[in-house]
Motif scaffolding. Structure first.
Motif, PDB file in Angstrom:
ATOM      1  N   GLN A 128      49.614  43.508  31.598  1.00  0.00           N
ATOM      2  CA  GLN A 128      49.331  42.899  30.299  1.00  0.00           C
ATOM      3  C   GLN A 128      50.317  43.389  29.232  1.00  0.00           C
ATOM      4  O   GLN A 128      50.813  42.607  28.428  1.00  0.00           O
ATOM      5  N   ALA A 129      50.622  44.670  29.247  1.00  0.00           N
ATOM      6  CA  ALA A 129      51.579  45.220  28.281  1.00  0.00           C
ATOM      7  C   ALA A 129      52.955  44.582  28.467  1.00  0.00           C
ATOM      8  O   ALA A 129      53.625  44.244  27.488  1.00  0.00           O
ATOM      9  N   GLY A 130      53.372  44.407  29.699  1.00  0.00           N
ATOM     10  CA  GLY A 130      54.659  43.759  29.964  1.00  0.00           C
ATOM     11  C   GLY A 130      54.662  42.314  29.517  1.00  0.00           C
ATOM     12  O   GLY A 130      55.648  41.825  28.953  1.00  0.00           O
ATOM     13  N   ALA A 146      45.776  39.106  30.340  1.00  0.00           N
ATOM     14  CA  ALA A 146      44.645  39.729  29.633  1.00  0.00           C
ATOM     15  C   ALA A 146      43.348  39.520  30.416  1.00  0.00           C
ATOM     16  O   ALA A 146      42.527  40.443  30.524  1.00  0.00           O
ATOM     17  N   ALA A 147      43.167  38.341  30.978  1.00  0.00           N
ATOM     18  CA  ALA A 147      41.971  38.076  31.778  1.00  0.00           C
ATOM     19  C   ALA A 147      41.963  38.923  33.054  1.00  0.00           C
ATOM     20  O   ALA A 147      40.895  39.295  33.554  1.00  0.00           O
ATOM     21  N   MET A 148      43.139  39.244  33.566  1.00  0.00           N
ATOM     22  CA  MET A 148      43.226  40.070  34.768  1.00  0.00           C
ATOM     23  C   MET A 148      42.705  41.482  34.519  1.00  0.00           C
ATOM     24  O   MET A 148      42.145  42.099  35.426  1.00  0.00           O
ATOM     25  N   VAL A 149      42.844  41.988  33.314  1.00  0.00           N
ATOM     26  CA  VAL A 149      42.354  43.342  33.012  1.00  0.00           C
ATOM     27  C   VAL A 149      40.855  43.426  33.308  1.00  0.00           C
ATOM     28  O   VAL A 149      40.393  44.365  33.954  1.00  0.00           O
ATOM     29  N   THR A 150      40.116  42.430  32.870  1.00  0.00           N
ATOM     30  CA  THR A 150      38.666  42.405  33.125  1.00  0.00           C
ATOM     31  C   THR A 150      38.377  42.156  34.603  1.00  0.00           C
ATOM     32  O   THR A 150      37.581  42.864  35.221  1.00  0.00           O
ATOM     33  N   ALA A 151      39.047  41.153  35.157  1.00  0.00           N
ATOM     34  CA  ALA A 151      38.780  40.778  36.553  1.00  0.00           C
ATOM     35  C   ALA A 151      39.126  41.907  37.517  1.00  0.00           C
ATOM     36  O   ALA A 151      38.384  42.156  38.476  1.00  0.00           O
ATOM     37  N   ALA A 152      40.221  42.593  37.268  1.00  0.00           N
ATOM     38  CA  ALA A 152      40.689  43.638  38.190  1.00  0.00           C
ATOM     39  C   ALA A 152      39.669  44.742  38.370  1.00  0.00           C
ATOM     40  O   ALA A 152      39.513  45.267  39.477  1.00  0.00           O
ATOM     41  N   GLY A 153      38.957  45.101  37.327  1.00  0.00           N
ATOM     42  CA  GLY A 153      37.987  46.183  37.412  1.00  0.00           C
ATOM     43  C   GLY A 153      36.593  45.737  37.797  1.00  0.00           C
ATOM     44  O   GLY A 153      35.714  46.570  38.008  1.00  0.00           O
ATOM     45  N   ASP A 176      35.472  43.366  40.519  1.00  0.00           N
ATOM     46  CA  ASP A 176      35.329  43.463  41.973  1.00  0.00           C
ATOM     47  C   ASP A 176      36.477  42.707  42.625  1.00  0.00           C
ATOM     48  O   ASP A 176      37.271  42.048  41.951  1.00  0.00           O
ATOM     49  N   LEU A 177      36.557  42.793  43.943  1.00  0.00           N
ATOM     50  CA  LEU A 177      37.657  42.190  44.679  1.00  0.00           C
ATOM     51  C   LEU A 177      37.695  40.675  44.515  1.00  0.00           C
ATOM     52  O   LEU A 177      38.763  40.091  44.356  1.00  0.00           O
ATOM     53  N   GLU A 178      36.553  40.030  44.537  1.00  0.00           N
ATOM     54  CA  GLU A 178      36.530  38.562  44.417  1.00  0.00           C
ATOM     55  C   GLU A 178      37.014  38.112  43.043  1.00  0.00           C
ATOM     56  O   GLU A 178      37.745  37.113  42.933  1.00  0.00           O
ATOM     57  N   ALA A 179      36.645  38.834  41.992  1.00  0.00           N
ATOM     58  CA  ALA A 179      37.120  38.498  40.644  1.00  0.00           C
ATOM     59  C   ALA A 179      38.636  38.689  40.562  1.00  0.00           C
ATOM     60  O   ALA A 179      39.352  37.859  39.989  1.00  0.00           O
ATOM     61  N   LEU A 180      39.131  39.781  41.150  1.00  0.00           N
ATOM     62  CA  LEU A 180      40.567  40.024  41.177  1.00  0.00           C
ATOM     63  C   LEU A 180      41.281  38.896  41.907  1.00  0.00           C
ATOM     64  O   LEU A 180      42.283  38.364  41.415  1.00  0.00           O
ATOM     65  N   ARG A 181      40.761  38.507  43.062  1.00  0.00           N
ATOM     66  CA  ARG A 181      41.386  37.419  43.837  1.00  0.00           C
ATOM     67  C   ARG A 181      41.417  36.116  43.045  1.00  0.00           C
ATOM     68  O   ARG A 181      42.434  35.417  43.040  1.00  0.00           O
ATOM     69  N   GLY A 182      40.335  35.797  42.393  1.00  0.00           N
ATOM     70  CA  GLY A 182      40.277  34.559  41.614  1.00  0.00           C
ATOM     71  C   GLY A 182      41.288  34.553  40.469  1.00  0.00           C
ATOM     72  O   GLY A 182      41.983  33.561  40.244  1.00  0.00           O
ATOM     73  N   GLN A 183      41.386  35.661  39.778  1.00  0.00           N
ATOM     74  CA  GLN A 183      42.318  35.732  38.649  1.00  0.00           C
ATOM     75  C   GLN A 183      43.755  35.847  39.129  1.00  0.00           C
ATOM     76  O   GLN A 183      44.671  35.389  38.453  1.00  0.00           O
ATOM     77  N   MET A 184      43.961  36.418  40.300  1.00  0.00           N
ATOM     78  CA  MET A 184      45.308  36.528  40.855  1.00  0.00           C
ATOM     79  C   MET A 184      45.905  35.143  41.063  1.00  0.00           C
ATOM     80  O   MET A 184      47.089  34.919  40.789  1.00  0.00           O
ATOM     81  N   GLN A 185      45.106  34.216  41.519  1.00  0.00           N
ATOM     82  CA  GLN A 185      45.578  32.855  41.734  1.00  0.00           C
ATOM     83  C   GLN A 185      45.986  32.215  40.401  1.00  0.00           C
ATOM     84  O   GLN A 185      47.048  31.611  40.293  1.00  0.00           O
ATOM     85  N   ALA A 186      45.155  32.383  39.386  1.00  0.00           N
ATOM     86  CA  ALA A 186      45.474  31.836  38.067  1.00  0.00           C
ATOM     87  C   ALA A 186      46.721  32.494  37.486  1.00  0.00           C
ATOM     88  O   ALA A 186      47.598  31.822  36.924  1.00  0.00           O
ATOM     89  N   LEU A 187      46.812  33.798  37.618  1.00  0.00           N
ATOM     90  CA  LEU A 187      47.950  34.552  37.098  1.00  0.00           C
ATOM     91  C   LEU A 187      49.236  34.139  37.799  1.00  0.00           C
ATOM     92  O   LEU A 187      50.262  33.878  37.151  1.00  0.00           O
TER      93      LEU A 187
END
Length: 158
Positions: A74-76, A122-129, A131-142
């Protein structure tokens, strides 16, 4: 003492101005911007790799590590583009640059893509912490925002 002629003054002035390029930026400033931009993209890629390896199951999910990687990502993404994307630092003008001229000729489109990436990061910050399924879902969007920007605004490797 004889005064300088206009041609001598013109020669001196043009030699002093030669290192100044587009929008008044020196070649040194353009090269530095391209290097900083490449370093920022390398850091973004590194943190995407940390998150991607978890999303793919290549590394165990670790909420703290995923959150840290997402915060760095997110900082980058939020770095000010005005200093990283100096006009005149496009591919072909500066060694090592893959920035297409469309970044400046379609600055509104480029900015929209950059904002989409910032929002997804920014949405990945929340999703990453979460659970794995939230991280996977946001990874696709990112990841989608990366491709949406790279296709029109990043040139091929030379």
């Amino acid at each position: 003492m004889r005064p300088f002629s206009l041609s001598v003054l013109t020669l001196v002035a043009s030699s002093l101005a030669a290192p100044v390029l587009s929008d008044g930026h020196s070649s040194k400033a353009l090269e530095a911007a391209a290097k900083a931009r490449n370093a920022n993209m390398s850091m973004i890629g590194y943190h995407m790799g940390v998150l991607g390896s978890m999303a793919k199951g290549e590394a165990p999910y670790d909420a703290a590590l995923a959150t840290a990687a997402a915060e760095n990502l997110q900082a980058g993404a939020a770095m000010s583009r005005i200093v990283l994307y100096l006009e005149g630092s496009e591919q072909g003008a500066v060694a090592g640059s893959r920035a297409k001229a469309e970044i400046w000729s379609d600055s509104a489109g480029f900015e929209a893509q950059a904002i989409a990436f910032e929002t997804a990061a920014a949405a990945m910050v929340t999703a990453a912490g979460t659970d794995l399924e939230a991280l996977r879902g946001q990874m696709q969007a990112l990841g989608g925002t990366c491709g949406d920007c790279h296709k029109p605004y990043r040139g091929p490797r030379n």
